[in-house]
Design a protein around this motif. Structure first.
Motif, mmCIF file in Angstrom:
data_model
loop_
_atom_site.group_PDB
_atom_site.id
_atom_site.type_symbol
_atom_site.label_atom_id
_atom_site.label_comp_id
_atom_site.label_asym_id
_atom_site.label_seq_id
_atom_site.Cartn_x
_atom_site.Cartn_y
_atom_site.Cartn_z
ATOM 1 N N ILE A 184 43.007 28.985 36.152
ATOM 2 C CA ILE A 184 43.370 29.943 37.267
ATOM 3 C C ILE A 184 44.171 31.072 36.617
ATOM 4 N N LYS A 185 43.781 32.517 37.130
ATOM 5 C CA LYS A 185 44.521 33.574 36.803
ATOM 6 C C LYS A 185 44.836 34.344 37.979
ATOM 7 N N ILE A 186 46.300 34.730 38.059
ATOM 8 C CA ILE A 186 46.893 35.460 39.213
ATOM 9 C C ILE A 186 47.364 36.737 38.720
ATOM 10 N N ASP A 187 46.881 37.918 39.275
ATOM 11 C CA ASP A 187 47.322 39.171 38.912
ATOM 12 C C ASP A 187 47.921 39.945 40.051
ATOM 13 N N VAL A 188 48.864 40.775 39.937
ATOM 14 C CA VAL A 188 49.157 41.782 40.719
ATOM 15 C C VAL A 188 48.993 43.168 40.204
ATOM 16 N N LYS A 189 48.243 44.252 40.810
ATOM 17 C CA LYS A 189 47.986 45.412 40.523
ATOM 18 C C LYS A 189 47.838 46.297 41.832
ATOM 19 N N ASP A 190 48.665 47.209 41.768
ATOM 20 C CA ASP A 190 48.797 48.431 42.921
ATOM 21 C C ASP A 190 48.965 47.633 44.361
ATOM 22 N N ASP A 191 49.745 46.545 44.246
ATOM 23 C CA ASP A 191 50.162 45.831 45.617
ATOM 24 C C ASP A 191 49.113 44.953 46.015
ATOM 25 N N VAL A 192 48.107 44.588 45.225
ATOM 26 C CA VAL A 192 47.075 43.433 45.425
ATOM 27 C C VAL A 192 47.299 42.524 44.493
ATOM 28 N N LEU A 193 47.428 41.150 45.206
ATOM 29 C CA LEU A 193 47.461 40.254 44.581
ATOM 30 C C LEU A 193 45.884 39.541 44.349
ATOM 31 N N THR A 194 45.473 39.019 43.254
ATOM 32 C CA THR A 194 44.193 38.566 42.945
ATOM 33 C C THR A 194 44.329 37.333 42.272
ATOM 34 N N ILE A 195 43.575 36.322 42.956
ATOM 35 C CA ILE A 195 43.588 34.937 42.374
ATOM 36 C C ILE A 195 42.127 34.698 42.012
ATOM 37 N N SER A 196 41.837 34.557 40.484
ATOM 38 C CA SER A 196 40.615 34.174 40.068
ATOM 39 C C SER A 196 40.522 33.143 39.085
ATOM 40 N N GLY A 197 39.331 32.636 38.774
ATOM 41 C CA GLY A 197 39.097 31.656 37.859
ATOM 42 C C GLY A 197 37.837 30.984 37.877
ATOM 43 N N GLU A 198 37.559 29.666 37.507
ATOM 44 C CA GLU A 198 36.288 29.320 37.223
ATOM 45 C C GLU A 198 36.489 27.746 37.330
ATOM 46 N N ARG A 199 35.578 27.140 38.093
ATOM 47 C CA ARG A 199 35.496 25.712 38.445
ATOM 48 C C ARG A 199 34.590 25.197 37.592
ATOM 49 N N HIS A 200 34.927 24.068 36.699
ATOM 50 C CA HIS A 200 33.694 23.366 36.008
ATOM 51 C C HIS A 200 33.857 21.772 36.294
ATOM 52 N N GLU A 239 36.984 34.603 43.091
ATOM 53 C CA GLU A 239 38.233 35.775 43.288
ATOM 54 C C GLU A 239 38.380 35.902 44.605
ATOM 55 N N ARG A 240 39.759 35.967 44.955
ATOM 56 C CA ARG A 240 40.218 36.469 45.948
ATOM 57 C C ARG A 240 41.107 37.455 46.082
ATOM 58 N N SER A 241 41.215 38.348 46.783
ATOM 59 C CA SER A 241 42.402 39.481 46.663
ATOM 60 C C SER A 241 42.865 39.680 48.049
ATOM 61 N N PHE A 242 44.442 39.819 47.859
ATOM 62 C CA PHE A 242 45.063 40.174 49.215
ATOM 63 C C PHE A 242 46.056 41.287 49.044
ATOM 64 N N THR A 243 46.298 42.048 49.859
ATOM 65 C CA THR A 243 46.982 43.200 49.916
ATOM 66 C C THR A 243 48.325 42.782 50.174
ATOM 67 N N LEU A 244 49.270 43.105 49.596
ATOM 68 C CA LEU A 244 50.572 42.484 49.570
ATOM 69 C C LEU A 244 51.432 43.449 50.921
ATOM 70 N N PRO A 245 52.225 42.878 51.530
ATOM 71 C CA PRO A 245 52.891 43.836 52.476
ATOM 72 C C PRO A 245 54.046 44.516 51.927
ATOM 73 N N LYS A 246 54.488 45.294 52.540
ATOM 74 C CA LYS A 246 55.749 46.241 52.183
ATOM 75 C C LYS A 246 56.735 45.205 52.070
ATOM 76 N N GLY A 247 57.656 45.533 51.210
ATOM 77 C CA GLY A 247 58.961 44.490 51.078
ATOM 78 C C GLY A 247 58.493 43.293 50.387
ATOM 79 N N ALA A 248 57.458 43.027 49.805
ATOM 80 C CA ALA A 248 57.222 41.812 48.671
ATOM 81 C C ALA A 248 57.685 42.033 47.523
ATOM 82 N N ASP A 249 58.383 41.166 47.093
ATOM 83 C CA ASP A 249 59.049 41.190 45.700
ATOM 84 C C ASP A 249 58.259 40.673 44.721
#
Length: 143
Positions: free
Chosen positions: A63-79, A100-110
């Motif tokens: 599982i890989k979790i990234d945040v870039k430009d206020d977008v949270l992305t969860i990605s990975g691979e299932r075997h 891969e699933r991406s979510f725009t983070l709301p304002k005020g997210a830490d």
């Protein structure tokens, strides 16, 4: 009056178009045609936002979790490979796929204090809310 020549293959073109449209619907819903699309629940608590993703058969290491430009992305691979050997048969079932699933983070997210944990095939990502300016304010006593 206009005459149009009948072409019986026009029916096949229409069928092909409808069939491709149907396949794209399955593709968008996460069928086995396009890999794996995890089911995700999101909720807002008093102090944080929560993202829960059902990831059965996915190891934490995959599982890989990234945040870039206020977008949270969860990605990975299932075997997943299940093998059953009996006296009279041998069965192997394998399922795999990238997701891969991406979510725009709301304002005020830490984003500096996001945490994630995985247990029993469920990934929980906790995005704390930033403290408001009123809560950050420090009262100074006059002496």
């Amino acid at each position: 009056m206009f005459l149009t020549k009948y072409n019986p293959f026009d029916e096949f073109k229409d069928f092909s178009s409808r069939f491709n449209s149907l396949l794209s619907e399955f593709d968008n819903r996460g069928s086995s045609l396009s890999g794996f699309v995890p089911v995700v629940n999101t909720r807002e608590g008093e102090y944080a936002y929560h993202v829960d993703a059902d990831l059965p058969g996915v190891k934490k290491e995959d599982i890989k979790i990234d945040v870039k430009d206020d977008v949270l992305t969860i990605s990975g691979e299932r075997h997943h490979k299940e093998e059953v050997k009996e006296d009279d048969y041998h069965r192997i079932e394998t399922s795999f796929g990238k997701f891969e699933r991406s979510f725009t983070l709301p304002k005020g997210a830490d984003i500096e204090n996001i945490t994630a944990s995985s247990k029993d095939g469920v990934l929980e990502v906790i995005i704390p809310k930033q403290k408001s300016e009123a809560e950050k304010a420090k009262k100074i006593e006059v002496k």
